[in-house]
Design a protein around this motif. Structure first.
Motif, PDB file in Angstrom:
ATOM      1  N   LEU A  26       0.852  -1.191   0.000  1.00 12.25           N
ATOM      2  CA  LEU A  26       0.000   0.000   0.000  1.00 12.25           C
ATOM      3  C   LEU A  26       0.884   1.237   0.000  1.00 12.25           C
ATOM      4  CD1 LEU A  26      -2.663  -1.050   2.675  1.00 12.25           C
ATOM      5  CD2 LEU A  26      -2.863  -1.177   0.189  1.00 12.25           C
ATOM      6  N   HIS A  27       0.351   2.343  -0.516  1.00 18.27           N
ATOM      7  CA  HIS A  27       1.171   3.554  -0.667  1.00 18.27           C
ATOM      8  C   HIS A  27       0.477   4.752  -0.029  1.00 18.27           C
ATOM      9  CE1 HIS A  27       3.907   1.442  -3.313  1.00 18.27           C
ATOM     10  NE2 HIS A  27       2.876   1.024  -4.020  1.00 18.27           N
ATOM     11  N   LEU A  28       1.185   5.388   0.880  1.00 16.71           N
ATOM     12  CA  LEU A  28       0.665   6.591   1.520  1.00 16.71           C
ATOM     13  C   LEU A  28       0.786   7.782   0.573  1.00 16.71           C
ATOM     14  CD1 LEU A  28      -0.427   7.860   4.152  1.00 16.71           C
ATOM     15  CD2 LEU A  28       1.952   8.353   4.773  1.00 16.71           C
ATOM     16  N   THR A  29      -0.302   8.555   0.456  1.00 17.30           N
ATOM     17  CA  THR A  29      -0.275   9.714  -0.437  1.00 17.30           C
ATOM     18  C   THR A  29      -0.596  11.018   0.283  1.00 17.30           C
ATOM     19  OG1 THR A  29      -2.602   9.411  -1.014  1.00 17.30           O
ATOM     20  CG2 THR A  29      -0.954   8.356  -2.440  1.00 17.30           C
ATOM     21  N   ARG A  30      -1.455  10.967   1.287  1.00 16.65           N
ATOM     22  CA  ARG A  30      -1.937  12.207   1.905  1.00 16.65           C
ATOM     23  C   ARG A  30      -2.139  12.002   3.398  1.00 16.65           C
ATOM     24  NH1 ARG A  30      -5.055  16.644  -0.069  1.00 16.65           N
ATOM     25  NH2 ARG A  30      -5.014  15.670  -2.119  1.00 16.65           N
ATOM     26  N   ILE A  31      -1.869  13.076   4.158  1.00 11.69           N
ATOM     27  CA  ILE A  31      -2.090  13.044   5.608  1.00 11.69           C
ATOM     28  C   ILE A  31      -3.097  14.126   5.968  1.00 11.69           C
ATOM     29  CG2 ILE A  31      -1.053  13.470   7.864  1.00 11.69           C
ATOM     30  CD1 ILE A  31       1.081  12.104   5.087  1.00 11.69           C
ATOM     31  N   HIS A  32      -4.121  13.745   6.697  1.00  7.81           N
ATOM     32  CA  HIS A  32      -5.102  14.689   7.234  1.00  7.81           C
ATOM     33  C   HIS A  32      -4.781  14.878   8.712  1.00  7.81           C
ATOM     34  CE1 HIS A  32      -7.905  14.226   3.732  1.00  7.81           C
ATOM     35  NE2 HIS A  32      -7.249  13.075   3.654  1.00  7.81           N
ATOM     36  N   THR A  33      -4.571  16.106   9.132  1.00  7.96           N
ATOM     37  CA  THR A  33      -4.157  16.349  10.516  1.00  7.96           C
ATOM     38  C   THR A  33      -4.696  17.679  11.010  1.00  7.96           C
ATOM     39  OG1 THR A  33      -2.236  16.654  11.974  1.00  7.96           O
ATOM     40  CG2 THR A  33      -1.997  17.413   9.706  1.00  7.96           C
ATOM     41  N   LYS A  34      -4.822  17.809  12.316  1.00  9.73           N
ATOM     42  CA  LYS A  34      -5.146  19.102  12.909  1.00  9.73           C
ATOM     43  C   LYS A  34      -3.940  19.655  13.664  1.00  9.73           C
ATOM     44  CE  LYS A  34      -7.979  19.197  16.371  1.00  9.73           C
ATOM     45  NZ  LYS A  34      -9.133  18.990  17.275  1.00  9.73           N
ATOM     46  N   ARG A  35      -2.779  18.981  13.561  1.00  7.31           N
ATOM     47  CA  ARG A  35      -1.559  19.434  14.221  1.00  7.31           C
ATOM     48  C   ARG A  35      -0.607  20.023  13.184  1.00  7.31           C
ATOM     49  NH1 ARG A  35      -1.021  17.446  19.482  1.00  7.31           N
ATOM     50  NH2 ARG A  35       0.741  18.885  19.510  1.00  7.31           N
ATOM     51  N   ARG A  36      -0.202  21.253  13.427  1.00  5.35           N
ATOM     52  CA  ARG A  36       0.672  21.929  12.469  1.00  5.35           C
ATOM     53  C   ARG A  36       2.011  21.227  12.350  1.00  5.35           C
ATOM     54  NH1 ARG A  36       3.733  26.908  12.568  1.00  5.35           N
ATOM     55  NH2 ARG A  36       3.341  27.055  14.787  1.00  5.35           N
ATOM     56  N   GLN A  37       2.539  20.720  13.489  1.00  3.79           N
ATOM     57  CA  GLN A  37       3.830  20.029  13.444  1.00  3.79           C
ATOM     58  C   GLN A  37       3.754  18.784  12.573  1.00  3.79           C
ATOM     59  OE1 GLN A  37       2.123  21.006  16.122  1.00  3.79           O
ATOM     60  NE2 GLN A  37       3.476  21.566  17.835  1.00  3.79           N
ATOM     61  N   THR A  38       2.643  18.069  12.653  1.00  6.17           N
ATOM     62  CA  THR A  38       2.474  16.880  11.818  1.00  6.17           C
ATOM     63  C   THR A  38       2.378  17.275  10.348  1.00  6.17           C
ATOM     64  OG1 THR A  38       1.327  15.737  13.614  1.00  6.17           O
ATOM     65  CG2 THR A  38       1.034  14.853  11.399  1.00  6.17           C
ATOM     66  N   ALA A  39       1.690  18.384  10.085  1.00  2.00           N
ATOM     67  CA  ALA A  39       1.580  18.853   8.702  1.00  2.00           C
ATOM     68  C   ALA A  39       2.951  19.208   8.135  1.00  2.00           C
ATOM     69  CB  ALA A  39       0.651  20.074   8.645  1.00  2.00           C
ATOM     70  N   VAL A  40       3.774  19.859   8.942  1.00  2.00           N
ATOM     71  CA  VAL A  40       5.118  20.218   8.486  1.00  2.00           C
ATOM     72  C   VAL A  40       5.951  18.963   8.223  1.00  2.00           C
ATOM     73  CG1 VAL A  40       7.284  21.318   9.169  1.00  2.00           C
ATOM     74  CG2 VAL A  40       5.113  22.446   9.648  1.00  2.00           C
ATOM     75  N   ALA A  41       5.883  18.002   9.145  1.00  2.00           N
ATOM     76  CA  ALA A  41       6.649  16.763   8.968  1.00  2.00           C
ATOM     77  C   ALA A  41       6.203  16.026   7.709  1.00  2.00           C
ATOM     78  CB  ALA A  41       6.488  15.863  10.190  1.00  2.00           C
ATOM     79  N   ALA A  42       4.892  15.998   7.470  1.00  4.16           N
ATOM     80  CA  ALA A  42       4.374  15.279   6.305  1.00  4.16           C
ATOM     81  C   ALA A  42       4.761  15.985   5.009  1.00  4.16           C
ATOM     82  CB  ALA A  42       2.856  15.161   6.407  1.00  4.16           C
ATOM     83  N   ALA A  43       4.633  17.302   4.987  1.00  7.74           N
ATOM     84  CA  ALA A  43       4.950  18.048   3.764  1.00  7.74           C
ATOM     85  C   ALA A  43       6.435  17.954   3.421  1.00  7.74           C
ATOM     86  CB  ALA A  43       4.541  19.506   3.925  1.00  7.74           C
ATOM     87  N   THR A  44       7.276  18.059   4.431  1.00  8.85           N
ATOM     88  CA  THR A  44       8.711  17.980   4.158  1.00  8.85           C
ATOM     89  C   THR A  44       9.142  16.565   3.789  1.00  8.85           C
ATOM     90  OG1 THR A  44       9.122  17.737   6.541  1.00  8.85           O
ATOM     91  CG2 THR A  44       9.310  19.940   5.606  1.00  8.85           C
ATOM     92  N   SER A  45       8.298  15.579   4.092  1.00 10.11           N
ATOM     93  CA  SER A  45       8.575  14.205   3.657  1.00 10.11           C
ATOM     94  C   SER A  45       8.025  13.934   2.260  1.00 10.11           C
ATOM     95  CB  SER A  45       7.969  13.196   4.650  1.00 10.11           C
ATOM     96  OG  SER A  45       8.586  13.311   5.921  1.00 10.11           O
ATOM     97  N   GLY A  46       7.341  14.929   1.687  1.00 10.86           N
ATOM     98  CA  GLY A  46       6.889  14.800   0.311  1.00 10.86           C
ATOM     99  C   GLY A  46       5.459  14.362   0.132  1.00 10.86           C
ATOM    100  N   TYR A  47       4.646  14.392   1.210  1.00 11.08           N
ATOM    101  CA  TYR A  47       3.265  13.956   1.097  1.00 11.08           C
ATOM    102  C   TYR A  47       2.325  15.151   1.013  1.00 11.08           C
ATOM    103  CZ  TYR A  47       5.324   9.584   2.533  1.00 11.08           C
ATOM    104  OH  TYR A  47       6.116   8.480   2.591  1.00 11.08           O
ATOM    105  N   SER A  48       1.205  14.947   0.356  1.00 11.39           N
ATOM    106  CA  SER A  48       0.163  15.957   0.363  1.00 11.39           C
ATOM    107  C   SER A  48      -0.445  16.006   1.758  1.00 11.39           C
ATOM    108  CB  SER A  48      -0.925  15.627  -0.666  1.00 11.39           C
ATOM    109  OG  SER A  48      -0.396  15.666  -1.975  1.00 11.39           O
ATOM    110  N   ILE A  49      -0.875  17.183   2.158  1.00 10.43           N
ATOM    111  CA  ILE A  49      -1.463  17.316   3.483  1.00 10.43           C
ATOM    112  C   ILE A  49      -2.764  18.078   3.403  1.00 10.43           C
ATOM    113  CG2 ILE A  49       0.741  17.258   4.685  1.00 10.43           C
ATOM    114  CD1 ILE A  49       0.474  20.297   5.029  1.00 10.43           C
TER     115      ILE A  49
END
Length: 271
Positions: A107-130
């Protein structure tokens, strides 16, 4: 894919209902509220908020792997997954462990839905849509499309990213977005506030997405595929300019206008 069948299968991995079997099951595992749901050809993987489980991360990850392995026969290889983390804070290392667990069952992760800004930053800098929301409905009530704005979203802190967005990446945020990097063609940012690109803007940007016509889009080099502010839309000219300099896009009386940053004044924005 058969969503009802999938949910039924995953439910079978929950603690057994008989009293004798329940006695042998860890009560902490019984508290886990992982949720895996098929949705229009993709999978939504919900992680419980810290307030919803007493499991430490290592034990929670084991439960994720257990449920993923139990459901492998219900989805085709290379199915795309969107991770819904709610109020749970995830760092780069934890995101990577989720990616590894998904990859193990193809399975392949493509997008992260979050209400935490730190998680959004970590996900975006890892190359995922947020997609960042200040409010996420309880799992039993939620679908991704049901998120609505509230007062918390209107006051969301700016999202600051040191990242170049590649094609296919998408950032959604209920406040202002600041990117120290480029937006490549095929990438997009949707923000309820302003959008500032400290680099080349060559993707799609939508500022004031909740309807704020006072929002602005700023970039060091403006070469957008499309600009949107509130309900207004502008496309890039067919011929690129000979020179580039910092510019600001805003709504005037006749629609979206672009001005040199050095010449721009907020008085130019339509009141």
């Amino acid at each position: 894919m058969e969503p009802e069948r999938l949910r039924a299968s995953l439910a079978s991995t929950s603690p057994p209902s008989s009293e004798s079997e329940s006695e042998t099951e860890s009560p902490r595992v019984a508290e886990v509220q992982l949720h895996l749901e098929a949705d229009d050809g993709k999978l939504l993987l919900y992680l419980p908020a810290p307030s919803e489980t007493t499991l430490e991360w290592a034990d929670l990850l084991k439960e994720v792997k257990k449920q993923l392995e139990a459901g492998t026969r219900f989805w085709p290889p290379n199915t795309l997954v969107e991770l819904v983390t709610g109020d749970r804070l995830l760092d780069h290392r934890q995101l990577q462990t989720i990616v590894n667990a998904l990859s193990a069952v193809k399975l392949h992760l493509t997008r992260i839905h979050t209400k935490r800004r730190q998680t959004a930053v970590a996900a975006a800098t890892s190359g995922y849509s947020i997609e960042q929301q200040a409010h996420i409905l309880p799992m039993a009530q939620s679908t991704i499309a049901q998120f609505t704005l509230d007062d918390d979203q209107k006051d969301a802190a700016p999202l600051y990213l040191q990242k170049t967005l590649r094609s296919g990446a998408e950032i959604r945020h209920p406040g202002t977005v600041v990117i120290m990097g480029d937006l490549n063609p095929g990438s997009s940012i949707v923000a309820d506030g302003d959008i500032l690109v400290w680099g080349r803007l060559r993707g799609i940007t939508h500022a004031g997405a909740s309807g704020n016509e006072q929002s602005q889009i700023m970039a060091l080099q403006m070469e957008p595929t499309q600009l949107r502010i509130a309900d207004w839309v502008a496309r890039a000219p067919e011929s690129p300019p000979d020179q580039f300099y910092p510019e600001v896009a805003y709504i005037a009386s006749d629609g979206i206008q672009i001005a040199r940053a050095a010449d721009f004044s907020k008085n130019m924005i339509q009141p």
